[in-house]
Design a protein around this motif. Structure first.
Motif, PDB file in Angstrom:
ATOM      1  N   THR A   6       0.924  -1.103   0.069  1.00 26.26           N
ATOM      2  CA  THR A   6       0.252   0.028   0.049  1.00 26.26           C
ATOM      3  C   THR A   6       0.760   1.214  -0.045  1.00 26.26           C
ATOM      4  O   THR A   6       1.789   1.202   0.568  1.00 26.26           O
ATOM      5  N   ILE A   7       0.201   2.257  -0.714  1.00 25.79           N
ATOM      6  CA  ILE A   7       0.937   3.648  -0.579  1.00 25.79           C
ATOM      7  C   ILE A   7      -0.194   4.310  -0.084  1.00 25.79           C
ATOM      8  O   ILE A   7      -1.505   4.630  -0.785  1.00 25.79           O
ATOM      9  N   HIS A   8      -0.073   4.828   1.082  1.00 17.14           N
ATOM     10  CA  HIS A   8      -0.882   6.028   1.645  1.00 17.14           C
ATOM     11  C   HIS A   8      -0.523   7.407   1.588  1.00 17.14           C
ATOM     12  O   HIS A   8       0.672   7.682   1.745  1.00 17.14           O
ATOM     13  N   ILE A   9      -1.065   8.319   0.785  1.00 15.89           N
ATOM     14  CA  ILE A   9      -0.738   9.706   0.236  1.00 15.89           C
ATOM     15  C   ILE A   9      -1.557  10.538   0.848  1.00 15.89           C
ATOM     16  O   ILE A   9      -2.624  10.814   1.242  1.00 15.89           O
ATOM     17  N   LYS A  10      -0.602  11.532   1.490  1.00 14.23           N
ATOM     18  CA  LYS A  10      -1.201  12.667   2.284  1.00 14.23           C
ATOM     19  C   LYS A  10      -0.127  13.976   2.041  1.00 14.23           C
ATOM     20  O   LYS A  10       0.994  13.656   2.314  1.00 14.23           O
ATOM     21  N   ASN A  11      -0.903  14.912   1.531  1.00 15.49           N
ATOM     22  CA  ASN A  11       0.144  16.306   1.258  1.00 15.49           C
ATOM     23  C   ASN A  11       1.205  15.918   0.381  1.00 15.49           C
ATOM     24  O   ASN A  11       2.125  16.260   0.328  1.00 15.49           O
ATOM     25  N   VAL A  50      -4.157   4.766  -1.297  1.00 15.14           N
ATOM     26  CA  VAL A  50      -5.193   5.315  -0.490  1.00 15.14           C
ATOM     27  C   VAL A  50      -4.792   6.975  -0.635  1.00 15.14           C
ATOM     28  O   VAL A  50      -3.796   7.163  -0.088  1.00 15.14           O
ATOM     29  N   ASP A  51      -5.827   7.681  -1.136  1.00 19.55           N
ATOM     30  CA  ASP A  51      -5.768   9.033  -1.074  1.00 19.55           C
ATOM     31  C   ASP A  51      -6.369   9.572   0.231  1.00 19.55           C
ATOM     32  O   ASP A  51      -7.449   9.802   0.432  1.00 19.55           O
ATOM     33  N   VAL A  52      -5.442   9.656   1.232  1.00 15.42           N
ATOM     34  CA  VAL A  52      -5.922   9.897   2.610  1.00 15.42           C
ATOM     35  C   VAL A  52      -6.803  11.357   2.630  1.00 15.42           C
ATOM     36  O   VAL A  52      -7.674  11.591   3.221  1.00 15.42           O
TER      37      VAL A  52
END
Length: 246
Positions: A6-11, A50-52
Motif C-alpha cells: 500500500t501507498i498512503h498519500i497525504k499532502n 489510499v488518497d488519505v
C-alpha cells in the motif's frame, strides 16, 4: 493469496497511518512514485493506493500524482479515498486505474453500487468496508454507521459486487496481528471475495490470515517500518516458495 502493498498519500507524500508516530520516519521514501517503483521491483503484482486527503475531503485529491504513478510502473493500480460519485470512478479508470475502491457511498446506497457495477463491471469496482467493534465506519473513518459488516457485504453481493476490501480499524491501530475470528466468520457467512486489511505485522500474521481463504491481504505499516520484507512475503504467499516465518 495476493498481497497488496500500500501507498498512503497525504499532502503529496507517503504517509504511515500507524498509531506510533515514530514509524512515520521509517518509510523508504517520501515520494509515492519512488515507493511504487520499490514495490514493483520487489515483485508486487498490484499496488493499493489510499488518497488519505481525498477520504477526508470527500473527493479524490491526488489524481495527478496517481496518474504519475501509473505511468511509472507496469503493474495494476488499485485506488481508494474520496470516491463518492460515478463520475469519480469513471475519471480514475480513464487515467489508468485498474480498480477503484469506494467505501462511504457504497455503504450508504445500494442504488449507487448497482449503477457502479452496471457501468464499470465488478472487476473494476470494489467496495470497501472499514469496521470497528462490529460496526461499519464511513466518511474517512470519522463516523460510525448503523450497519453490520456481514449483512452489508451480503447486500452488496446481491447488487453485483464481487470483491470487498475489509479493514479492521482497531487492529490497524494496534498493529499486533489480524482479526482471525472475525475474518473467519466474514468469509464463511458472505458471498463475495474478501481482501483483508488490519494489523498485519509479521510473516506469521500473513500465514494465519492465509488459512482463512481470503482473496488477498492489504499490507501497509509493516512494510513501511520494515517488519515485513515484501519480496520474501510474495515469494512465500503468492509464489508458494519455502521461507522462514518471523
Amino acid at each position: 493469496m495476493q498481497l497488496y502493498p500500500t501507498i498512503h498519500i497525504k499532502n503529496g507524500k507517503c504517509f504511515n497511518p500507524s498509531s506510533d508516530p515514530s514509524d512515520r520516519q521509517n518509510i523508504f521514501t517520501s515520494s509515492p512514485v519512488k515507493l511504487a517503483r520499490i514495490w514493483e521491483e520487489a515483485g508486487a503484482s498490484c499496488i493499493h493506493i489510499v488518497d488519505v486527503d481525498g477520504a477526508v475531503m470527500g473527493y479524490p485529491v491526488h489524481e495527478d500524482l496517481i496518474r504519475e504513478i501509473i505511468q511509472s510502473v507496469n503493474i495494476p493500480i488499485q485506488v481508494g479515498g474520496g470516491v463518492r460519485t460515478i463520475k469519480d470512478i469513471d475519471h480514475l479508470l480513464n487515467i489508468g486505474v485498474r480498480r477503484v475502491v469506494c467505501t462511504t457511498q457504497a455503504v450508504q446506497s445500494n442504488r449507487f453500487v448497482e449503477e457502479a457495477v452496471a457501468s464499470f463491471g465488478s472487476d473494476c469496482f470494489v467496495a470497501g468496508i472499514d469496521a470497528v467493534n462490529g460496526m461499519v465506519a464511513i466518511e474517512g473513518r470519522e463516523r460510525l454507521s448503523k450497519y453490520n459488516p456481514i449483512a452489508l457485504i451480503n447486500g452488496m453481493g446481491k447488487c453485483g459486487v464481487a470483491t470487498v476490501i475489509y479493514t479492521d480499524i482497531f487492529r490497524s491501530a494496534l498493529q499486533k496481528g489480524p482479526s482471525i475470528d472475525n475474518t473467519r466468520e466474514l468469509v464463511a457467512r458472505t458471498n463475495v471475495k474478501i481482501i483483508y486489511g488490519g494489523g498485519i505485522a509479521s510473516l506469521r500474521d500473513l500465514e494465519a490470515i492465509s488459512q482463512l481463504n481470503v482473496e488477498g491481504v492489504i499490507i501497509a505499516s509493516s512494510l513501511y517500518n520494515g517488519n515485513i520484507d515484501l519480496k520474501e512475503a510474495i515469494d512465500i504467499f503468492e509464489k508458494g516458495m519455502t521461507g522462514n516465518e518471523n
